[in-house]
Design an enzyme around this catalytic site. Structure first.
Site, mmCIF file in Angstrom:
data_model
loop_
_atom_site.group_PDB
_atom_site.id
_atom_site.type_symbol
_atom_site.label_atom_id
_atom_site.label_comp_id
_atom_site.label_asym_id
_atom_site.label_seq_id
_atom_site.Cartn_x
_atom_site.Cartn_y
_atom_site.Cartn_z
ATOM 1 N N ASN A 11 40.290 47.034 45.093
ATOM 2 C CA ASN A 11 40.611 45.646 45.421
ATOM 3 C C ASN A 11 41.239 45.718 46.662
ATOM 4 O OD1 ASN A 11 41.622 43.270 45.705
ATOM 5 N ND2 ASN A 11 43.436 43.164 44.491
ATOM 6 N N TRP A 12 40.293 45.194 47.860
ATOM 7 C CA TRP A 12 40.573 45.373 49.284
ATOM 8 C C TRP A 12 41.376 44.417 49.963
ATOM 9 C CZ3 TRP A 12 34.872 46.665 51.270
ATOM 10 C CH2 TRP A 12 34.759 48.205 51.019
ATOM 11 N N LYS A 13 41.638 43.353 48.827
ATOM 12 C CA LYS A 13 42.439 42.151 49.550
ATOM 13 C C LYS A 13 41.895 41.670 50.551
ATOM 14 C CE LYS A 13 46.094 43.945 46.826
ATOM 15 N NZ LYS A 13 47.570 44.170 46.571
ATOM 16 N N HIS A 96 44.903 37.248 40.138
ATOM 17 C CA HIS A 96 45.791 38.040 40.849
ATOM 18 C C HIS A 96 47.160 37.680 41.113
ATOM 19 C CE1 HIS A 96 47.081 41.224 43.677
ATOM 20 N NE2 HIS A 96 46.328 42.100 43.235
ATOM 21 N N GLU A 98 49.177 37.933 43.592
ATOM 22 C CA GLU A 98 49.017 37.287 45.004
ATOM 23 C C GLU A 98 48.631 35.892 44.892
ATOM 24 O OE1 GLU A 98 47.107 40.712 47.034
ATOM 25 O OE2 GLU A 98 49.003 41.899 46.490
ATOM 26 N N GLU A 168 48.869 44.332 35.957
ATOM 27 C CA GLU A 168 49.575 44.550 36.921
ATOM 28 C C GLU A 168 50.987 44.096 37.188
ATOM 29 O OE1 GLU A 168 46.254 45.498 40.345
ATOM 30 O OE2 GLU A 168 46.729 43.396 40.240
ATOM 31 N N GLY A 174 51.743 47.242 45.439
ATOM 32 C CA GLY A 174 52.032 47.484 47.046
ATOM 33 C C GLY A 174 53.512 48.309 47.404
ATOM 34 N N SER A 213 50.037 50.486 42.682
ATOM 35 C CA SER A 213 50.392 51.692 43.359
ATOM 36 C C SER A 213 49.723 52.910 42.727
ATOM 37 C CB SER A 213 51.882 51.808 43.531
ATOM 38 O OG SER A 213 52.629 51.054 44.309
ATOM 39 N N GLY A 234 44.522 48.949 45.050
ATOM 40 C CA GLY A 234 44.771 48.115 46.249
ATOM 41 C C GLY A 234 44.673 49.025 47.231
ATOM 42 N N GLY A 235 45.879 49.393 48.018
ATOM 43 C CA GLY A 235 46.128 50.165 49.156
ATOM 44 C C GLY A 235 45.200 51.588 49.006
HETATM 45 P P1 PGA Z 1 48.195 48.569 45.128
HETATM 46 O O1 PGA Z 1 47.529 46.892 44.794
HETATM 47 O O2 PGA Z 1 47.410 49.443 44.466
HETATM 48 O O3 PGA Z 1 48.403 48.313 46.607
HETATM 49 O O4 PGA Z 1 49.801 48.356 44.528
HETATM 50 C C1 PGA Z 1 47.018 46.694 43.366
HETATM 51 C C2 PGA Z 1 46.585 45.565 43.354
HETATM 52 O O5 PGA Z 1 47.258 44.492 43.792
HETATM 53 O O6 PGA Z 1 45.394 45.139 42.634
#
Ligand code: PGA
Length: 250
Positions: A11-13, A96, A98, A168, A174, A213, A234-235
């Site tokens: 997930n590159w956001k 998601h 966010e 999640e 993050g 994470s 994500g990250g």
């Molecule tokens: P993260 O994000 O791995 O940076 O914690 C995961 C996500 O939001 O899908």
């Protein structure tokens, strides 16, 4: 019990321009050739075509990060399922945290988005998760059950197996604070039990991912748990080496 193929999604956001996305794909593909896991990249809308082009001929699939539930209409700034399908997307991330927290994505909208995605032929990756406050108050299961029941309300049991669920915990996204493998396993097993209310068969075959994470250093332990079928990353998915290492761990 059906075999559940591991599933790892990047997930590159709001990261990577189309040119950066194309370079990532070029670097990633040789590193994940022959991987046993299903691999999905979720770029921004504008990089979808580059990632689709770059992944052509490989087993890597492509997902969008959001979608409007209507096929078309006066919804400025939105993108529909048919548009994503035309761009070559195979799947779409829905709900998601966010989007729920920053853009007021509601369970009511998600209940419409899920069937719209399936009808268009997109695989929905439905995200659910509790906040830190909710976990501390002992409300994790109540929150998850409410989200799953509401978001999947319009999906019949035959279609449920086509949905991928990502658990999640918001406090782990993050933050570098990963759920312990035991916490993640326990909660994901609970998610599977909630799905079982709709269909035992589907509950046994739905892939449920952990997200929050996930890194090369903790992926193997998380993914070795019996109910954790993969990861939404994500990250650590922004770097082809790190992401390939997580794919390998799966
Ligand atoms: P993260 O994000 O791995 O940076 O914690 C995961 C996500 O939001 O899908």
């Amino acid at each position: 019990m059906p075999e559940r193929r591991p599933y790892v999604a990047a997930n590159w956001k709001m990261h990577k321009t189309a040119a950066e996305a194309a370079r990532f794909v070029e670097a990633l593909l040789p590193r994940v050739e022959g991987a046993g896991a299903e691999i999905v990249i979720c770029p921004s809308f504008l990089a979808l075509r580059e990632v689709v082009e770059g992944c052509r001929g490989s087993a890597v699939r492509v997902a969008a990060q959001n979608m409007h539930e209507a096929e078309a209409g006066a919804f400025t700034g939105e993108v529909s399922a048919p548009m994503l399908v035309e761009a070559g997307a195979d799947a779409v991330v829905l709900g998601h945290s966010e989007r729920r927290q920053l853009f007021n994505e509601s369970d009511e909208a998600l209940a419409r988005k899920l069937p719209a995605a399936l009808a268009a032929g997109l695989e929905p990756i439905l995200c659910v998760g509790e906040s830190e406050e909710e976990r501390d108050a002992g409300r994790t299961e109540t929150v998850l059950e409410r989200q799953l029941d509401a978001d999947l309300a319009a999906i019949d049991s035959a279609d449920l197996a086509r949905v991928v669920v990502a658990y999640e915990p918001i406090w782990a996204i993050g933050t570098g604070r990963t759920a312990t493998p035991e916490q993640a396993q326990e909660t994901i097993a609970f998610v599977r039990e909630v799905l079982r209310k709709q269909s035992t068969e589907a509950a046994d075959s739905v892939r449920i991912l952990y997200g929050g994470s996930v890194k090369p250093g903790n992926a193997a332990e998380l993914l070795s748990m019996p109910d954790i079928d993969g990861a939404l990353v994500g990250g650590a998915s922004l770097d082809p080496d790190d992401f390939a290492a997580i794919v390998e761990a799966a």
